[in-house]
Design a protein around this motif. Structure first.
Motif, mmCIF file in Angstrom:
data_model
loop_
_atom_site.group_PDB
_atom_site.id
_atom_site.type_symbol
_atom_site.label_atom_id
_atom_site.label_comp_id
_atom_site.label_asym_id
_atom_site.label_seq_id
_atom_site.Cartn_x
_atom_site.Cartn_y
_atom_site.Cartn_z
ATOM 1 N N ALA A 1 64.173 8.595 -3.059
ATOM 2 C CA ALA A 1 65.114 7.348 -3.260
ATOM 3 C C ALA A 1 64.197 6.277 -3.150
ATOM 4 C CB ALA A 1 66.073 7.183 -2.085
ATOM 5 N N GLY A 2 64.837 4.890 -3.922
ATOM 6 C CA GLY A 2 64.123 4.115 -4.287
ATOM 7 C C GLY A 2 63.094 3.561 -5.511
ATOM 8 N N ASP A 3 62.178 3.051 -5.641
ATOM 9 C CA ASP A 3 61.713 2.420 -7.112
ATOM 10 C C ASP A 3 60.576 3.692 -6.689
ATOM 11 O OD1 ASP A 3 60.007 1.618 -8.590
ATOM 12 O OD2 ASP A 3 60.523 -0.408 -8.305
ATOM 13 N N ARG A 4 60.527 4.232 -8.656
ATOM 14 C CA ARG A 4 59.293 5.182 -8.081
ATOM 15 C C ARG A 4 57.895 4.342 -7.460
ATOM 16 N NH1 ARG A 4 60.841 11.696 -10.092
ATOM 17 N NH2 ARG A 4 62.324 11.376 -8.668
ATOM 18 N N GLU A 5 57.833 3.348 -8.655
ATOM 19 C CA GLU A 5 56.294 2.415 -8.501
ATOM 20 C C GLU A 5 56.225 2.093 -7.409
ATOM 21 O OE1 GLU A 5 54.696 2.708 -11.458
ATOM 22 O OE2 GLU A 5 56.304 4.339 -12.143
ATOM 23 N N ALA A 6 57.428 1.807 -6.422
ATOM 24 C CA ALA A 6 56.784 0.753 -4.925
ATOM 25 C C ALA A 6 56.425 2.084 -4.161
ATOM 26 C CB ALA A 6 58.415 0.949 -4.509
ATOM 27 N N ALA B 1 64.138 3.117 1.218
ATOM 28 C CA ALA B 1 64.178 3.157 -0.069
ATOM 29 C C ALA B 1 64.725 1.111 -0.670
ATOM 30 C CB ALA B 1 65.471 3.382 -0.063
ATOM 31 N N ARG B 2 64.980 0.719 -0.132
ATOM 32 C CA ARG B 2 64.976 -0.925 -0.520
ATOM 33 C C ARG B 2 63.160 -1.412 -0.526
ATOM 34 N NH1 ARG B 2 65.892 -4.712 3.252
ATOM 35 N NH2 ARG B 2 65.678 -3.810 5.052
ATOM 36 N N ASP B 3 62.819 -1.520 -0.036
ATOM 37 C CA ASP B 3 61.055 -1.908 -0.680
ATOM 38 C C ASP B 3 60.038 -0.349 -0.734
ATOM 39 O OD1 ASP B 3 61.078 -1.082 1.899
ATOM 40 O OD2 ASP B 3 60.494 -3.043 2.691
ATOM 41 N N ARG C 1 51.533 14.766 -4.857
ATOM 42 C CA ARG C 1 50.705 15.070 -5.861
ATOM 43 C C ARG C 1 51.879 15.302 -7.287
ATOM 44 N NH1 ARG C 1 46.533 18.548 -3.413
ATOM 45 N NH2 ARG C 1 47.931 19.815 -3.727
ATOM 46 N N HIS C 2 52.912 15.981 -6.448
ATOM 47 C CA HIS C 2 54.138 15.857 -7.980
ATOM 48 C C HIS C 2 54.476 15.114 -8.593
ATOM 49 C CE1 HIS C 2 57.196 17.737 -9.939
ATOM 50 N NE2 HIS C 2 58.324 16.401 -9.474
ATOM 51 N N PHE C 3 54.781 14.127 -7.742
ATOM 52 C CA PHE C 3 54.637 12.559 -7.887
ATOM 53 C C PHE C 3 53.791 11.427 -8.315
ATOM 54 C CE2 PHE C 3 58.499 14.204 -4.817
ATOM 55 C CZ PHE C 3 59.780 13.412 -6.231
ATOM 56 N N GLY C 4 51.891 11.629 -7.765
ATOM 57 C CA GLY C 4 51.617 11.103 -8.512
ATOM 58 C C GLY C 4 50.886 10.019 -7.308
ATOM 59 N N ARG C 5 51.507 10.399 -6.259
ATOM 60 C CA ARG C 5 50.882 9.820 -5.243
ATOM 61 C C ARG C 5 49.941 10.092 -4.074
ATOM 62 N NH1 ARG C 5 53.707 5.554 -3.964
ATOM 63 N NH2 ARG C 5 55.435 5.140 -6.164
ATOM 64 N N GLU C 6 48.154 8.799 -4.538
ATOM 65 C CA GLU C 6 47.447 9.807 -4.257
ATOM 66 C C GLU C 6 47.276 8.617 -2.369
ATOM 67 O OE1 GLU C 6 43.884 8.076 -6.134
ATOM 68 O OE2 GLU C 6 44.755 9.604 -7.983
ATOM 69 N N ARG C 7 48.201 8.531 -2.037
ATOM 70 C CA ARG C 7 48.201 7.703 -0.965
ATOM 71 C C ARG C 7 49.711 7.103 -0.885
ATOM 72 N NH1 ARG C 7 43.326 6.551 1.917
ATOM 73 N NH2 ARG C 7 44.797 4.830 3.313
#
Length: 290
Positions: free
Chosen positions: A17-22, A46-48, A85-91
């Motif tokens: 849920a939420g903005d995938r760039e957040a 998911a609001r932010d 990693r699937h979602f491209g998140r390093e942190r």
């Protein structure tokens, strides 16, 4: 729900849920639940944030690989890392309750480079938990259920009594029955999935934590006599003080291992994400950066 195939060899059902760039938050549930543990947190954060909440291996309709060794803690840790990693998140901010909290502690200790912040809800620190199982009689007595869960064939006994009765007599007494009433069908559905009971219990069977019998003269594991690493990120621990299985001794001396610790005590039982959702959400929200 998305079905995500991971390079760890399992496919997990994952709520997002939420903005995938957040900024990302990963929520890990415990026994005997699913991503629904976080039903009151997902929309709030998911609001932010980009919120990721999987059904961990062995639970609900996620894959249930055979063999106790498939549930050793490093396996779900690997799943969590592969998922982010699937979602491209390093942190990311890591949030865990119960067994999900145990995995969160391990992930934060072994990969502090990936965990921006850590939130723990009624999940004991591994060193303190093992130490209290040795030298705190009350905690040892409260943890005897772990020995029962490790018994071979327990799942067959549960199936023989019926999941409905198991829910009413073994699970429901540990939570607010009014809050559980509307969720019973969800639990029974998840527990009735093929292999689910064995898989969920295998989390306990695969754990290296020693749980002595009440009258046993316990031998202290070697790791308690060695230096234990400290966490290296900001940590928020939220504790339901009415937890009958994980006693308040679990938060005593926690600052020895967690230098940047914020501790919030809540008047609730073990299942605080949904027993006291407003208090939990407020504690996390007040602690996160504005």
């Amino acid at each position: 729900m998305d079905r995500i195939e991971l390079p760890t060899g399992v496919a997990l059902d994952v709520a997002t849920a939420g903005d995938r760039e957040a900024p990302a938050m990963l929520f890990l549930h415990g026994f005997p639940e699913s991503h629904r543990t976080w039903r009151h947190q997902i929309d709030e954060f998911a609001r932010d944030h980009f919120v990721v909440a999987p059904d961990q291996r062995g639970f609900a309709r996620s894959d249930k690989p055979q063999g106790v060794e498939q549930y050793a803690p490093e396996k779900p840790v690997g799943d969590a890392l592969a998922l982010m990693r699937h979602f491209g998140r390093e942190r990311f901010t890591l949030v865990g309750h119960d067994w999900g909290g145990a995995i969160a502690w391990m992930l934060a200790l072994t990969r502090p480079d990936l965990v921006d912040r850590l939130v723990i809800l009624n999940a004991p620190h591994p060193y303190i938990f093992q130490q209290t199982l040795i030298d705190d009689p009350a905690q040892r007595a409260a943890s005897q259920y772990i020995r029962a869960f490790r018994m071979p064939g327990l799942e067959q006994q549960i199936e023989a009594m019926g999941l409905d009765r198991f829910f009413d007599t073994t699970f429901a007494p540990h939570a607010d029955p009014a809050l559980l009433a509307g969720e019973k069908a969800n639990y029974l559905d998840e527990w009735s999935q093929p292999g689910a009971l064995t898989a969920m219990l295998n989390w306990y069977r695969a754990s290296a934590i020693t749980v002595p019998a009440i009258d046993e003269e316990a031998v202290q594991p070697d790791f308690l006599n060695q230096p234990f690493p400290q966490t290296r990120m900001l940590v928020l621990v939220i504790w339901g003080m009415k937890d009958a299985a994980l006693l308040p001794c679990q938060i005593e001396g926690l600052d020895r291992f967690v230098p940047d610790l914020a501790l919030r005590r809540i008047d609730a039982g073990h299942f605080i994400p949904w027993e006291a959702p407003d208090a939990v959400n407020r504690a996390i929200r007040d602690w996160l950066p504005a």
